[in-house]
Design an enzyme around this catalytic site. Sequence first.
Site, PDB file in Angstrom:
ATOM      1  N   HIS A   1       0.360   3.646  -2.441  1.00  0.00           N
ATOM      2  CA  HIS A   1       0.460   2.249  -2.832  1.00  0.00           C
ATOM      3  C   HIS A   1       0.436   1.401  -1.563  1.00  0.00           C
ATOM      4  O   HIS A   1       0.946   1.807  -0.523  1.00  0.00           O
ATOM      5  CB  HIS A   1       1.779   2.048  -3.593  1.00  0.00           C
ATOM      6  CG  HIS A   1       2.063   0.624  -3.933  1.00  0.00           C
ATOM      7  ND1 HIS A   1       1.426  -0.013  -4.969  1.00  0.00           N
ATOM      8  CD2 HIS A   1       2.909  -0.281  -3.388  1.00  0.00           C
ATOM      9  CE1 HIS A   1       1.879  -1.264  -5.043  1.00  0.00           C
ATOM     10  NE2 HIS A   1       2.778  -1.444  -4.090  1.00  0.00           N
TER      11      HIS A   1
ATOM     12  N   CYS B   1      -3.976  -2.490  -5.594  1.00  0.00           N
ATOM     13  CA  CYS B   1      -2.934  -2.972  -4.691  1.00  0.00           C
ATOM     14  C   CYS B   1      -3.473  -3.170  -3.282  1.00  0.00           C
ATOM     15  O   CYS B   1      -3.069  -4.072  -2.557  1.00  0.00           O
ATOM     16  CB  CYS B   1      -1.763  -2.009  -4.681  1.00  0.00           C
ATOM     17  SG  CYS B   1      -2.216  -0.296  -4.415  1.00  0.00           S
TER      18      CYS B   1
END
Lengths: 376, 848
Positions: free
Chosen positions: A321, A66
């Site tokens: 994330h 990510c």
Amino acid sequence: MGQGFGCPEKSRKSEPALNQSMRKAEDGEEGREEAVERGDKKLRALCGVADLNNGAIGLYNMGLSCCLNSLLQVFFMNTHFTVILRRIKVPTVDTEQKKSVPYQMLLLLEQMQRSKQRAVYPHQLVRCLTLHNLKLFVQYDAAQLFLSLWNLIKSQITDGQLADRLTTLYTIRVQEYLVCQKCSFETKRDSNMLTLPLPMFNSCSQRLKTLEDSLCCFFQPELLTDNNMCLCEHCERKTPCLQGMRLACLPHTLTLHLKRFYYRKSSWTQKISYCLPFPQSLDFNQILTQEQCHPDAKEKADWQYDLFGVVAHSGLASFGHYCAYIRSLTEGKWYCFNDSSVCQVLWDDVKCTYGNSHTHWGETAYLLVYMRKNPQ
Amino acid sequence: MAQWQEIQQLEKAYLEQVHRLYSEDHLPMEVRQYLAPWLEDQNWNRAAEPPAAEPRSSQAHMLFHTLLALLDDQYSRFGASENDFVLKHNLRKSKLNLQARYQECPEQLANVIANLLREEKAILSRGLAAQQATAQPPASAPMETDRQQKIGRRLGEAKAAVQELDREVRHLEELQDTFDFRYKLHRMVANDAPPSPELARQTEQLQAMLNNLDRSRKDILARVQELLGRCETLRDFLLEELAEWKDRQRRACIGAACDTSLSCLETWFTGAAEVLFQLWRLLRALGDQHVKLTYLHDPLAAQRPLLESRLQEQLSCLLRSAFVVEIQPIMPFPNRRPLVLKTGSKFSVRARLLVKLQDRSHRLEVKIILDQHPPDVKGFRKFNILTSTSKTLVQDDPQMEGLVCDFRHISLKDQRAGASGKGSKGASEGLLAVTEELHLITFTLDYKYQELVLELQTSTLPVVIISSNNQFSSAWASVLWFNMLSPDPKNLLFFSAPPAASWAQLAEVLSWQFSAATGRGLDKEQLHMLAEKLFGPEATPASTLTWAKFAKDNPPTFSFWTWLDGILNLIRDHLAQLWKDGHIMGFVSRKRERQLLKRKQMGTFLLRFSQTSREGGITCSWVEPGEKGQPKVRSVEPYTKVELTSLPLPDIIHDYQLVAAENIPENPLKFLYPSTPRDEAFGKYYTERREVDLLEQRKYLNRRLIRVSSRQPHEPWLPENMVAAPPAAEGLAANHLEALEPGASHVEALEPGACGLEALGLGVYELESLEAGANYLEALEPGAYGLEALGLGAYGLEVLEPRRCWSRGPVSRRCCSRGPVSWSRWSRGPDSWSRWSRGPVLKRCWRH
């Protein structure tokens, strides 16, 4: 959501020849895709009501990628960068093609633009990065990865002029100085930086209230005493020194790095999630004093910036994330890129990444990308 | 609502776009119509664009055939009527067309449908946006703020997104089950059979399916991630909205008129919580899928825990802030002033949870605690809450909206039973005075819903606990000061170093005190006078007042607040209507008063509050011709509750008399400032006079009290600049309670001032014989003539005949001053009175 994706299309038009050559290198799925495309086009012509193209395209998470995905989107949405990327010399040999980061990025960009899917897999690029020791399934720090990626791109652009353009687009030039407090002898050194690592706390460990404060603090000279004393050439011994930085040149694309992660002795990396607001437009002339600017600094009138992108981190330092909020340069609308999911958002959503001391898992801005204001 | 239904409700221009969308025969509209719910529930995107290696268009094939079957189904449902005949024909035609067209390439149909649905969505959102834009201006409801609109829109988006995710999770499950089944089958076969090209092809297919599954999982996770981000913004909006509500509530507590309804917030909080809980269920479902089937680098393994933590944090944050105190602690009496509690007196307080979810299976119990974390201060009092300290949250009480917990009839008891209170200890022992000691009432709720267990807490604003009613006023001052100034609603040690208030802040709050008590606040002029009183002529909005100066009485003087609260009480008890109707200028300095009145007609008066009365006093000031033709302003000694209890102010004004040596008594109050005739301004407030029925035999004559001032000829008016001197400050000296109006057994009449002339008793007999009763006095205008008249009466009845005769002042005065003698003489003469008693004649003569 009927958002357009104007910017890359424009540049595609300017480089038709390259596109032709690129197509051949594509995977064999083209035939089918084109068939679908034809049907689509027909329908689009029929309706004439909306842009059926899904617009901004996501990137699939290839295993903790990510961070990479967010950075790639920040690169790709920056038309000033893609103009450079599209001019690169395509390596002739297959193995070299596979190893060339800029080339693989270009391929990916093309793939994204022509995809009918909502998202594509950055397979090739990831494989290529693995060859350069950027592995999958490793939690990267976005700021570190940005440096590595940028350096890879730059080192692999063979055209010297183009590489220089890339450098000018991104590098910040500063002059570091060290003034001996005994004899006032000044040592100067020019240096280049890709990001400004901005502190969250001032020298007295107090929380900084805004991005502007943090920038001020960053350029605040620091007095080095005791253990930190430096050797003065003039005095020929260690003396207390004043260390500081003068800003010489700001690039078109300015990357700021909030030092939200910090290491404590005998403890894990910690994340500081308290609120640090950042403005949509930034004027360095209002932030920096005369002494903090290099005397030769030119284009100071151009030191006016608009926020272009935010790479935000959610979760804990060791387990989190990344996603990217990017303002499309053509439409001026904000998009949120969350791996394969892309959606249009509002400034309110971006503001949400200011941070919040009460939550630990929420999104907080980590990298801020500012773009120089257009002269108009 | 289903997309297709919503679309049909769009405006014409947008319907036109829909028609254009269906103008080509890609998908006939009747098919769209008949199969609307089913069409909207399928994953056409995936059918249209299957991953490269998956068995080509199996999904599309399946959907295509289901579609045809459903059409058949629909077809068979039509009856035999004529209308249906055409419909049947059309539907049959559509079905055949579809079959012919897409038999070979069902994925194309899938693609068409996917695009059509997407297009519809775009048209719908544009149409709704336009509707909203046009519907906005004529909206009768209070204008929504920008943020409220955003909240509404975002909530709608989040709900739609979570519904879609729900659908996708179900599809994902199907996908996974199919794979699982095939994989197990394959394994069984592969174990027994030798490797063959067929098996290799199957393995490849399975790999493709797994890749597809992996992609779907990633997609879903990315979208949950995205939705969480959007919800975070929504939550921030909600918290801002809630903070504003809390601020409104805080201000409403100290008298401001604010809307403190929670219904909107409840809808939003509940909506947001529903979305998050549904997401929570979805993540659990994904967790189950992960348990059933996992593989190397399963994104569910890596990302789901992160998402769960983030979601749980969001939910907790939302729920924690959704627990609020809806009604701050308040005693039923004296009302309108919450947050002051008296030991031993009942009070009520209400907590409410803004997240009102259906199907709660857990009982939610709220506990109430006083001073959970008492500050470490010496002498800080401790109290017990009496009767119950816990109560269940009630959801479906028809009398109340919302999920509330209403504590009523609870009271506080000092833990040191029999203690004489803090007052006796003096300031040396405790740091804070009783009325400066702040306490918090905290509610705790053990919340449980769908395996989410949380302890929610909320606290009231700090309360002041008193033990005696006379502390009420200063306790209220503390409440005002705290809620006006404290940045931290839980700072119990606020009064250990109370900040100063700026006049801008204070003025607003003072005005609220009046508007809350009577419905009329303070106007600019009145506030200006108060500012000058507090800060002198150089008062600015930035001038500051310390807490001590505001509220600390320093005997023998009293504080600003004591003075103002006295006036407030006076208004509330005796002058509410006059104040509300704006007849009382009230706060006006003597200097300003002179400026105002001097320019006015003689006899213009205004009502002003006394500045020196602790209890609250009100006075009339009027302008009259002075020496050398200079207008003079005079004021009467202030009336306090003592007088006003027995006689309302309008009547006082109506009957007021000035008895002066050199002229006849008269009412100097003729025009209410600026120029309203007295009776026009006050007429409707006069106590109704009973007209006497002449025919009725009455035991008593009615009577009324009036006020008179007199001036001694030898007592010159004070020079104007000296009027402010304290004792005389309020105007004419000692005008006493006096009486007139024959009626009762005797008439009290007080001679002006020091003389202290006692009432003279007229025998019942005599007065009764007067008969004319009240009429007699009313006929005399202004009333006090009566006094003179009575005096005159002693002189000789003959004189009375023509009215002009007895109205000569000096004569009457003389006879009056003779007082007792003449009266007593009078009272001895029943005969003479009886002569009078031939009412009608007499009455006529009084009247003329």
